[in-house]
Scaffold this motif. Structure first.
Motif, PDB file in Angstrom:
ATOM      1  N   GLY A   1      10.943 -10.039  -0.203  1.00 50.01           N
ATOM      2  CA  GLY A   1      12.007 -10.562  -1.052  1.00 50.01           C
ATOM      3  C   GLY A   1      13.254  -9.708  -0.996  1.00 50.01           C
ATOM      4  O   GLY A   1      14.367 -10.206  -1.109  1.00 50.01           O
ATOM      5  N   GLU A   2      13.025  -8.436  -0.803  1.00 51.93           N
ATOM      6  CA  GLU A   2      14.171  -7.520  -0.750  1.00 51.93           C
ATOM      7  C   GLU A   2      14.838  -7.534   0.613  1.00 51.93           C
ATOM      8  O   GLU A   2      15.793  -6.818   0.853  1.00 51.93           O
ATOM      9  CB  GLU A   2      13.716  -6.093  -1.061  1.00 51.93           C
ATOM     10  N   GLY A   3      14.270  -8.319   1.489  1.00 53.95           N
ATOM     11  CA  GLY A   3      14.887  -8.409   2.809  1.00 53.95           C
ATOM     12  C   GLY A   3      14.429  -7.332   3.771  1.00 53.95           C
ATOM     13  O   GLY A   3      15.040  -7.135   4.826  1.00 53.95           O
ATOM     14  N   GLN A   4      13.355  -6.648   3.395  1.00 51.42           N
ATOM     15  CA  GLN A   4      12.822  -5.632   4.306  1.00 51.42           C
ATOM     16  C   GLN A   4      12.273  -6.320   5.537  1.00 51.42           C
ATOM     17  O   GLN A   4      11.792  -7.429   5.477  1.00 51.42           O
ATOM     18  CB  GLN A   4      11.688  -4.869   3.621  1.00 51.42           C
ATOM     19  N   SER A   5      12.333  -5.649   6.656  1.00 47.16           N
ATOM     20  CA  SER A   5      11.813  -6.257   7.879  1.00 47.16           C
ATOM     21  C   SER A   5      10.292  -6.168   7.879  1.00 47.16           C
ATOM     22  O   SER A   5       9.703  -5.337   7.206  1.00 47.16           O
ATOM     23  CB  SER A   5      12.371  -5.540   9.101  1.00 47.16           C
ATOM     24  N   ALA A   6       9.698  -7.063   8.650  1.00 43.86           N
ATOM     25  CA  ALA A   6       8.243  -7.101   8.715  1.00 43.86           C
ATOM     26  C   ALA A   6       7.679  -5.769   9.182  1.00 43.86           C
ATOM     27  O   ALA A   6       6.650  -5.314   8.693  1.00 43.86           O
ATOM     28  CB  ALA A   6       7.796  -8.213   9.656  1.00 43.86           C
ATOM     29  N   SER A   7       8.358  -5.158  10.101  1.00 40.98           N
ATOM     30  CA  SER A   7       7.842  -3.886  10.618  1.00 40.98           C
ATOM     31  C   SER A   7       7.901  -2.807   9.549  1.00 40.98           C
ATOM     32  O   SER A   7       7.029  -1.951   9.464  1.00 40.98           O
ATOM     33  CB  SER A   7       8.633  -3.465  11.853  1.00 40.98           C
ATOM     34  N   GLN A   8       8.948  -2.855   8.750  1.00 37.43           N
ATOM     35  CA  GLN A   8       9.056  -1.856   7.689  1.00 37.43           C
ATOM     36  C   GLN A   8       7.950  -2.052   6.678  1.00 37.43           C
ATOM     37  O   GLN A   8       7.345  -1.092   6.206  1.00 37.43           O
ATOM     38  CB  GLN A   8      10.407  -1.988   6.979  1.00 37.43           C
ATOM     39  N   ILE A   9       7.711  -3.297   6.358  1.00 38.34           N
ATOM     40  CA  ILE A   9       6.664  -3.610   5.395  1.00 38.34           C
ATOM     41  C   ILE A   9       5.317  -3.148   5.938  1.00 38.34           C
ATOM     42  O   ILE A   9       4.519  -2.538   5.227  1.00 38.34           O
ATOM     43  CB  ILE A   9       6.621  -5.121   5.111  1.00 38.34           C
ATOM     44  N   ALA A  10       5.113  -3.431   7.216  1.00 31.99           N
ATOM     45  CA  ALA A  10       3.851  -3.041   7.843  1.00 31.99           C
ATOM     46  C   ALA A  10       3.679  -1.532   7.795  1.00 31.99           C
ATOM     47  O   ALA A  10       2.603  -1.012   7.514  1.00 31.99           O
ATOM     48  CB  ALA A  10       3.830  -3.531   9.288  1.00 31.99           C
ATOM     49  N   LYS A  11       4.776  -0.839   8.031  1.00 27.81           N
ATOM     50  CA  LYS A  11       4.733   0.622   8.027  1.00 27.81           C
ATOM     51  C   LYS A  11       4.369   1.130   6.636  1.00 27.81           C
ATOM     52  O   LYS A  11       3.561   2.024   6.468  1.00 27.81           O
ATOM     53  CB  LYS A  11       6.103   1.173   8.433  1.00 27.81           C
ATOM     54  N   GLU A  12       4.995   0.498   5.656  1.00 25.64           N
ATOM     55  CA  GLU A  12       4.780   0.875   4.264  1.00 25.64           C
ATOM     56  C   GLU A  12       3.332   0.649   3.864  1.00 25.64           C
ATOM     57  O   GLU A  12       2.697   1.512   3.263  1.00 25.64           O
ATOM     58  CB  GLU A  12       5.722   0.045   3.389  1.00 25.64           C
ATOM     59  N   LEU A  13       2.817  -0.515   4.183  1.00 28.18           N
ATOM     60  CA  LEU A  13       1.452  -0.847   3.803  1.00 28.18           C
ATOM     61  C   LEU A  13       0.445   0.006   4.570  1.00 28.18           C
ATOM     62  O   LEU A  13      -0.546   0.459   4.029  1.00 28.18           O
ATOM     63  CB  LEU A  13       1.189  -2.323   4.087  1.00 28.18           C
ATOM     64  N   GLY A  14       0.724   0.177   5.821  1.00 26.90           N
ATOM     65  CA  GLY A  14      -0.195   0.936   6.652  1.00 26.90           C
ATOM     66  C   GLY A  14      -1.410   0.096   6.997  1.00 26.90           C
ATOM     67  O   GLY A  14      -1.806  -0.786   6.243  1.00 26.90           O
ATOM     68  N   GLY A  15      -1.971   0.361   8.142  1.00 28.58           N
ATOM     69  CA  GLY A  15      -3.178  -0.360   8.537  1.00 28.58           C
ATOM     70  C   GLY A  15      -2.949  -1.779   9.001  1.00 28.58           C
ATOM     71  O   GLY A  15      -3.901  -2.510   9.267  1.00 28.58           O
ATOM     72  N   VAL A  16      -1.702  -2.159   9.058  1.00 27.66           N
ATOM     73  CA  VAL A  16      -1.395  -3.499   9.569  1.00 27.66           C
ATOM     74  C   VAL A  16      -0.189  -3.440  10.499  1.00 27.66           C
ATOM     75  O   VAL A  16       0.614  -2.528  10.420  1.00 27.66           O
ATOM     76  CB  VAL A  16      -1.077  -4.491   8.433  1.00 27.66           C
TER      77      VAL A  16
END
Length: 188
Positions: A16-31
Motif C-alpha cells: 500500500g505504501e508503494g514499496q516494491s515487491a523486492s523490498q517487501i520480500a527483503k523485509e519479510l525474509g524467506g521469500v
DNA sequence: CCCTGATTCGC
DNA sequence: GCGAATCAGG
C-alpha cells in the motif's frame, strides 16, 4: 516460510505504501519478490497507481464480463502525479564561484532553487559515494548528475546506478524532480 | 545490465 | 495456495 497473518499484514501495508515487491520480500525474509507478487495477486491487490507492470495488466484480453458498479466516483487518483521537472543540474562547487565561459546574458538563472533540505542532505551523502566518473564513462544506467565545476578538473558525474528509467540515481532524482507543492512560489 | 510488476503452471 | 520461471517493459 508461510504466509501468516502477520506477514500478510506487512505485505499489505508495504504494498500500500508503494514499496516494491523486492523490498517487501527483503523485509519479510524467506521469500522472493516473485513470492510476494504472487501473493499480492492472490490477495486481489495488484495494480497500484502507475508502475512498470501496468502495461502488462493493460495488454489484457478480457474475455470475461466486467462487473461494473455504478460508482459515482470511478477513478480514485491517490496521486495526481504532481511532479515538475526541476532544471537544477547547476554545478556547484564548495567555495568557488562558477565560471561561465563567455560573458553571456545568462538570464534564466533557472531560479535560485530551494531544494528540500532532506533531499539536499541525501545528495550530500551519496555524493561521497559517487563513482566520480568522467563523461566517457556515462552509460544508460549511470547517474548523469554533474558534480563540481565543469570548467576545471574538479568535475565528475555521480555515476551511481540509476533508478528505473530515470537519468539519475535515486537521490538525484529526488532533487531533480520536486513535487510542485514544495517548489511552489518563493513569495516575494 | 539494472530494476519493476504480471502471468503461467507444475507442485 | 504457493512461487520459480518466464514474460514484458523502463
Amino acid at each position: 516460510m508461510s504466509w501468516t497473518d502477520e506477514r500478510v499484514e506487512i505485505l499489505k501495508k508495504m504494498w500500500g505504501e508503494g514499496q516494491s515487491a523486492s523490498q517487501i520480500a527483503k523485509e519479510l525474509g524467506g521469500v522472493t519478490r516473485n513470492a510476494v507478487i504472487g501473493k499480492v495477486h492472490r490477495l486481489g491487490l495488484s495494480n497500484r497507481a502507475g508502475s512498470a507492470g501496468a502495461k502488462a495488466a493493460a495488454k489484457e484480453k478480457a474475455p470475461k464480463a466486467e462487473a461494473k458498479k455504478p460508482a459515482p466516483a470511478p477513478a480514485a487518483k491517490p496521486q495526481p502525479k504532481t511532479e515538475s521537472a526541476a532544471p537544477p543540474p547547476q554545478p556547484k562547487v564548495a567555495g568557488r564561484r562558477a565560471i561561465i565561459p563567455a560573458g553571456q546574458p545568462l538570464p534564466p538563472q533557472p531560479s535560485a532553487n530551494e531544494i528540500s533540505p532532506e533531499a539536499l542532505a541525501k545528495v550530500n551523502e551519496i555524493e561521497k559515494k559517487s563513482k566520480k566518473i568522467g563523461l566517457m564513462e556515462l552509460t544508460e544506467r549511470t547517474c548523469k548528475w554533474p558534480v563540481g565545476d565543469p570548467a576545471t578538473e574538479d568535475f565528475w558525474f555521480c555515476g551511481l546506478p540509476v533508478k528505473a528509467g530515470k537519468p539519475y540515481c535515486e537521490a538525484h532524482v529526488g532533487v531533480a524532480f520536486q513535487p510542485m507543492s514544495s517548489r511552489r512560489d518563493r513569495r516575494r
